[in-house]
Motif scaffolding. Structure first.
Motif, PDB file in Angstrom:
ATOM      1  N   LEU A 342       0.832  -1.201   0.000  1.00  0.00           N
ATOM      2  CA  LEU A 342       0.000   0.000   0.000  1.00  0.00           C
ATOM      3  C   LEU A 342       0.871   1.257   0.000  1.00  0.00           C
ATOM      4  CD1 LEU A 342      -2.858   1.085   0.013  1.00  0.00           C
ATOM      5  CD2 LEU A 342      -2.836   1.004   2.525  1.00  0.00           C
ATOM      6  N   ALA A 343       1.966   1.239   0.729  1.00  0.00           N
ATOM      7  CA  ALA A 343       2.869   2.392   0.746  1.00  0.00           C
ATOM      8  C   ALA A 343       3.430   2.646  -0.649  1.00  0.00           C
ATOM      9  CB  ALA A 343       4.002   2.160   1.749  1.00  0.00           C
ATOM     10  N   LYS A 344       3.801   1.589  -1.353  1.00  0.00           N
ATOM     11  CA  LYS A 344       4.316   1.764  -2.717  1.00  0.00           C
ATOM     12  C   LYS A 344       3.234   2.300  -3.648  1.00  0.00           C
ATOM     13  CE  LYS A 344       6.031  -2.404  -3.284  1.00  0.00           C
ATOM     14  NZ  LYS A 344       6.709  -3.531  -3.977  1.00  0.00           N
ATOM     15  N   ILE A 345       1.985   1.897  -3.435  1.00  0.00           N
ATOM     16  CA  ILE A 345       0.879   2.412  -4.249  1.00  0.00           C
ATOM     17  C   ILE A 345       0.709   3.917  -4.032  1.00  0.00           C
ATOM     18  CG2 ILE A 345      -1.645   2.383  -4.449  1.00  0.00           C
ATOM     19  CD1 ILE A 345      -1.499  -0.670  -4.171  1.00  0.00           C
ATOM     20  N   PHE A 346       0.864   4.370  -2.793  1.00  0.00           N
ATOM     21  CA  PHE A 346       0.777   5.809  -2.537  1.00  0.00           C
ATOM     22  C   PHE A 346       1.922   6.560  -3.226  1.00  0.00           C
ATOM     23  CE2 PHE A 346      -2.487   5.006   0.595  1.00  0.00           C
ATOM     24  CZ  PHE A 346      -3.196   6.189   0.614  1.00  0.00           C
ATOM     25  N   VAL A 347       3.087   5.959  -3.260  1.00  0.00           N
ATOM     26  CA  VAL A 347       4.202   6.578  -3.987  1.00  0.00           C
ATOM     27  C   VAL A 347       3.881   6.647  -5.474  1.00  0.00           C
ATOM     28  CG1 VAL A 347       6.630   6.360  -4.645  1.00  0.00           C
ATOM     29  CG2 VAL A 347       5.933   5.872  -2.296  1.00  0.00           C
TER      30      VAL A 347
END
Length: 667
Positions: A342-347
């Protein structure tokens, strides 16, 4: 005593409905006189005595309607005049004529303003600029942003700079093929969440590329996440990290397991192995997301730390989703499972906003429009810089008008990447563009200096850099050869009042008179002029291709490039599930409308001019023509080398292959 006759060949351009039923008349204008008006294909010739002593300066073309048909326009490509002595003179035209107009064109030899010695040619030069300044007027798009062409719609532009029939028909057909099926099957208006990734895989099945399929298979992998920050849609954010930002408190304990045994962050930064993507431009927009289909959208302003391991793989090792560190803003690590995904998706969503608005819209489209406007307003067709740049602005004004009307308006006619379907929205888009203007510098637009400033000269498998630097060098050699012929010394540049007004207008209208941009306000040397024009050509051709052409390849699989996110960034660890990820990603309708848009924007038209392909002859002097041929040869060598390298790559990097680069920002 018989007269010696001038022969004239008038060429109709290769455009849809370029021919005419009107009667076309031609008249030659020389230093001391002019000929009678003669109808093309008539038996009457143009006698030497009726023209002038010496060579002709101007050709006057006029069409008279047939049977009162007043809208029977004719597109004239060029006129070639052959004198009784056998000398030939080219008069480039490349414009539409109606029966109510006269068009005066001048002989193709390029001249600087202070080299004009013939009164009629000088008057024509001044008249042409006055007309262009009336037809192409500046208008403020938004305070603090580059100005644009004043036009209610694309049809208000002079016909010479509008889409051809072929391009317009193909563009509309591509739009229809992308959007109509989505409307018919109800996906375009569907507000539901995706229930699984398999359903997402069932859209655009017939339009998938090999690159799209590769992205779909590898988007979850950390190695691919790092790879596309170098060779994906947006290779402009990553930079070498020599000191951690004070608001990104990554400790050795957090990332120790991802570094070589016995090493630490300080050592790896000193060795040039640590890199950073900082999306601080989005900081002021957090908490101000758009509302799509009645649902609040959310933004983040991440910091992402990456490490180049001994195998030369670039891997993300730490992500902080907001700029202010604190208890509710954890640093996510690769060991954090679904939280990490999910953190990578926000990036990737932050990268969507930076890419589309800053690096794509602002740094190619809007800046290209400024270059085009300044060129037509301040450089007449006889100017060597106009001849060098003219075809590099083909269709730019129309595509930008369409982008503003259909993509960047509150009610875009193309319901896709307009604010209606992005998490950043219309107001946020303008804010981000204004934030980006503060970082828009001359250095950042010049690839060699940009790479140096970001500390990326040594990192391996950086194909954007490798191909881009070779392309930059090829363009610079071409520009240097052409301009060196017309500007044999710095004094020629300093005395060229037209090119000085040109760069002054670019500084004022494009860079809003910001001294901090580093954009020159005048030119003092040939070297300065060569560098600037190299940057212009690279920006509107290679840079735009690198940023634009892979949008469907890398953005077609939506989780890799989401336009919006429906849940706020996580504030703690250990609570994210796959269901939460699907609830965060855009809904069905937002997804398919965005994918249709990136498909349209990535589709090459058959009516395009490949970089180095100049079908409209504007130069006649031997030196620039030879330089142009050398330019083509060197581009072919680069293309061959890129193809040879790509054979061994699992995901070929093709965007800076000259065969895939268009001369201008035209899509």
């Amino acid at each position: 005593m018989s007269h010696k006759i001038y022969s004239i060949m008038v060429t109709t351009g290769d455009r849809f409905c370029a021919g005419t039923c009107s009667s076309v008349y031609v008249k030659l204008v020389g230093t001391d006189g002019e000929s009678t008006r003669v109808k093309i294909n008539s038996d009457q010739g143009l006698s030497r005595d009726s023209v002038t002593k010496g060579s002709p300066e101007l050709v006057e073309l006029e069409a008279e309607s047939f049977l009162g048909i007043t809208d029977d326009e004719w597109f004239c490509s060029s006129v070639v005049v052959k004198t009784p002595e056998g000398d030939e003179f080219l008069f480039p035209c490349h414009c539409w004529l109606s029966s109510s107009e006269k068009e005066v064109v001048r002989e193709a030899t390029a001249k600087l303003i202070f080299q004009e010695t013939k009164t009629k040619s000088l008057a024509h030069r001044e008249m042409q600029l006055r007309r262009c300044q009336q037809e192409f007027r500046w208008e403020v798009y938004a305070p603090g942003l580059p100005e644009m062409v004043e036009s209610d719609n694309a049809l208000a532009l002079p016909p010479e700079v509008r889409f051809s029939f072929t391009k317009e028909a193909e563009f509309n057909l591509t739009l229809g093929s992308a959007f109509i099926p989505l409307k018919l099957n109800g996906l375009a208006d569907n507000r539901d969440s995706w229930t699984n990734f398999h359903d997402l895989d069932q859209i655009f099945v017939d339009k998938k590329t090999k690159a799209y399929e590769y992205v779909q298979q590898h988007w979850l992998e950390d190695e691919f996440f790092g790879y596309q920050l170098l060779n994906g849609l947006n290779p402009m954010m990553i930079e070498r990290c020599q000191t951690l930002p004070t608001n990104f408190p990554v400790t050795d304990d957090l990332v120790r397991s991802y570094l070589p045994s016995g090493s630490c962050l300080k050592t790896e930064m000193e060795n040039g192995n640590v890199f950073l993507c900082d999306y601080k431009n989005l900081r002021s927009l957090v908490g101000k997301g758009n509302v799509i289909n009645g649902q609040q959208q959310y933004l983040a302003a991440p910091l992402c730390l990456l490490y180049r391991n001994p195998e030369e793989k670039l891997l993300p090792v730490a992500i902080q989703l907001q700029q202010e560190p604190g208890e509710g803003n954890p640093i996510f690590l690769p060991s954090d499972s679904c939280d990490w995904t999910l953190a990578k998706i926000f990036v990737r969503n932050a990268d969507f906003n930076e890419h589309e608005l800053n690096y794509h819209l602002l740094r190619t489209h809007l800046i290209a429009e400024v270059f085009a406007m300044a060129t037509v307003r301040h450089l007449p067709s006889a100017h060597p810089v106009f001849k060098l740049l003219s075809l590099h602005f083909r269709y730019t004004l129309q595509i930008n008008i369409m982008a503003r009307d259909q993509l960047m308006s509150l009610e875009g006619a193309i319901t896709c990447i307009c604010p209606q379907y992005t998490g950043i929205g219309y107001s946020g888009s303008l804010t981000l563009l204004k934030n980006a203007m503060d970082l828009l510098t001359y250095t950042s637009l010049c690839l060699p200096e940009n790479i140096e400033a970001r500390g990326l000269k040594e990192i391996s498998t950086f194909y954007y850099r490798d191909d881009g630097l070779r392309l930059w060098d090829i363009i610079q050699t071409y520009v240097e050869g052409v301009l060196g012929f017309y500007y044999p010394s710095d004094d020629y540049v300093q005395r060229d009042s037209e090119v000085q007004l040109w760069i002054e207008d670019i500084f004022k209208k494009g860079f809003v008179e910001k001294q901090s941009s580093g954009i020159p306000q005048s030119f003092a040397s040939v070297k300065e002029l060569i560098k600037f024009i190299t940057m212009v050509i690279f920006t509107v051709s290679g840079q735009h291709a690198a940023i634009n052409n892979g949008q469907f390849d890398f953005g077609g699989w939506m989780p890799n490039f989401p336009s919006s996110l429906r849940q706020p960034a996580p504030t703690c660890k250990g609570e994210t599930t796959e269901s939460d990820i699907l609830k965060t990603l855009p809904d069905v309708g937002t997804t398919v409308n965005t994918l249709a848009a990136v498909y349209v924007l990535s589709k090459k038209s058959t009516d395009h001019y490949q970089l180095g392909h100049y079908p409209e002859q504007l130069f006649v002097e031997k030196e620039p023509l030879e330089r142009m041929e050398d330019f083509k040869r060197r581009l072919q060598v680069l293309s061959y080398d890129i193809k040879a390298r790509n054979v061994g790559l699992p995901l070929p990097y093709t965007y800076l292959d000259p065969e895939n680069i268009e001369n201008s920002v035209a899509i």
